[in-house]
Write a protein that holds these residues in place. Structure first.
Motif, PDB file in Angstrom:
ATOM      1  N   UNK A 215      -1.262 -51.251   4.084  1.00 32.26           N
ATOM      2  CA  UNK A 215      -2.212 -51.846   5.019  1.00 32.26           C
ATOM      3  C   UNK A 215      -3.275 -50.801   5.329  1.00 32.26           C
ATOM      4  N   UNK A 216      -4.533 -51.117   5.027  1.00 31.09           N
ATOM      5  CA  UNK A 216      -5.587 -50.115   5.150  1.00 31.09           C
ATOM      6  C   UNK A 216      -6.709 -50.599   6.051  1.00 31.09           C
ATOM      7  N   UNK A 217      -7.457 -49.645   6.564  1.00 28.91           N
ATOM      8  CA  UNK A 217      -8.632 -49.918   7.390  1.00 28.91           C
ATOM      9  C   UNK A 217      -9.774 -50.423   6.515  1.00 28.91           C
ATOM     10  N   UNK A 218     -10.217 -51.646   6.773  1.00 27.82           N
ATOM     11  CA  UNK A 218     -11.343 -52.185   6.010  1.00 27.82           C
ATOM     12  C   UNK A 218     -12.612 -51.389   6.219  1.00 27.82           C
ATOM     13  N   UNK A 234      -7.880 -41.017   5.679  1.00 29.35           N
ATOM     14  CA  UNK A 234      -7.298 -42.244   6.240  1.00 29.35           C
ATOM     15  C   UNK A 234      -6.698 -43.114   5.139  1.00 29.35           C
ATOM     16  N   UNK A 235      -7.465 -43.347   4.079  1.00 28.68           N
ATOM     17  CA  UNK A 235      -6.970 -44.184   2.987  1.00 28.68           C
ATOM     18  C   UNK A 235      -5.845 -43.492   2.229  1.00 28.68           C
ATOM     19  N   UNK A 236      -6.001 -42.186   1.996  1.00 36.14           N
ATOM     20  CA  UNK A 236      -4.964 -41.447   1.297  1.00 36.14           C
ATOM     21  C   UNK A 236      -3.635 -41.511   2.024  1.00 36.14           C
ATOM     22  N   UNK A 237      -3.677 -41.412   3.348  1.00 37.45           N
ATOM     23  CA  UNK A 237      -2.449 -41.477   4.140  1.00 37.45           C
ATOM     24  C   UNK A 237      -1.789 -42.840   4.016  1.00 37.45           C
ATOM     25  N   UNK A 238      -2.586 -43.910   4.015  1.00 40.69           N
ATOM     26  CA  UNK A 238      -2.031 -45.257   3.899  1.00 40.69           C
ATOM     27  C   UNK A 238      -1.404 -45.482   2.528  1.00 40.69           C
ATOM     28  N   UNK A 239      -2.056 -44.989   1.480  1.00 45.32           N
ATOM     29  CA  UNK A 239      -1.534 -45.165   0.125  1.00 45.32           C
ATOM     30  C   UNK A 239      -0.242 -44.375  -0.071  1.00 45.32           C
ATOM     31  N   UNK A 240      -0.231 -43.129   0.377  1.00 47.06           N
ATOM     32  CA  UNK A 240       0.967 -42.305   0.187  1.00 47.06           C
ATOM     33  C   UNK A 240       2.123 -42.779   1.071  1.00 47.06           C
TER      34      UNK A 240
END
Length: 251
Positions: A215-218, A234-240
């Motif tokens: 779940x990521x920030x649009x 931010x995106x890297x943290x969500x993916x990992x």
């Protein structure tokens, strides 16, 4: 752009934030979807697809900033016919985003290049993949629509190691049956942003029972503006968090 720009109307949330973060007093009008920065003091001119052209004209802007994907050509043509100068951006890659932000702010608005733009470029300069996975990226449901070819969000994800399974599709935002999205071997991860459709932990992941969900920030995935400085982290943290460093075997 001719003359001095003192009044700007933005029809794109990303550009609204970019102008407001640079010289807030320049911004006199923005869409109802322009949510950043919080507390934005600007006249609302309806949405990106149905702007109130009369209200925009009444604001007497020196410049309207728009985007070829978010805004309708007919609306932009009507503004130009009313004698209003319109600057239209095209943003389909990260380098293009940086170039277009510079064009809007320095070329269109006549401003010094802002420090936040330098910070955003620095944040992405040495980014390396944090996962290694093919992904499907829904942007709508009922019907299901996903990122296809030639999208800014797809380029952003690819730089972090998340390769769009539909990057070679003939359409940029194809409608794809849910069964196809869930076919074994198609992807190792589903990425669910909170805009334009607001996917949440209770609305989205259940449709992909065999896939981990990020779940990521649009705003960090699809906006090009000050949020780009935070986006890699931010995106890297969500993916990992969804996959762990390196993720599953490549597909």
């Amino acid at each position: 752009m001719s003359g001095t720009v003192r009044r700007v109307v933005s029809l794109v949330p990303s550009l609204t934030e970019a102008v407001a973060a640079t010289v807030p007093e320049l911004l006199v009008g923005a869409t109802d979807w322009c949510t950043h920065p919080p507390g934005l003091d600007a006249v609302r001119v309806r949405g990106t697809k149905n702007p109130d052209l009369g209200r925009i004209a009444a604001l007497a802007p020196d410049l309207v900033v728009a985007n070829e994907e978010e805004n309708r050509p007919a609306d932009l043509a009507a503004l130009r016919s009313a004698g209003i100068e319109v600057l239209v951006t095209e943003v389909r890659t990260l380098p293009q985003a940086f170039a277009e932000l510079d064009r809007v702010l320095t070329g269109g608005c006549g401003l010094p290049r802002p420090a936040w733009l330098e910070e955003a470029e620095d944040a992405w300069r040495d980014v390396r993949p944090v996962v290694d996975a093919a992904v499907v990226v829904p942007v709508w449901r009922r019907p299901w629509m996903v990122l296809g070819r030639d999208t800014f969000a797809g380029d952003v994800l690819a730089r972090l190691g998340a390769r769009n399974a539909y990057a070679d599709h003939c359409e940029r935002y194809p409608r794809v049956p849910l069964g196809e999205l869930n076919e074994p071997g198609r992807a190792g991860l589903v990425v669910l942003p909170d805009e334009p459709y607001r996917f949440t932990a209770d609305d989205g992941p259940e449709a992909f029972p065999a896939l981990p969900a990020a779940l990521v920030s649009g705003r960090h995935l699809t906006w090009y503006g000050p949020s780009l400085a935070e986006a890699p982290a931010v995106l890297g943290a969500a993916l990992t968090a969804a996959l762990g460093p390196g993720g599953p075997p490549p597909r």
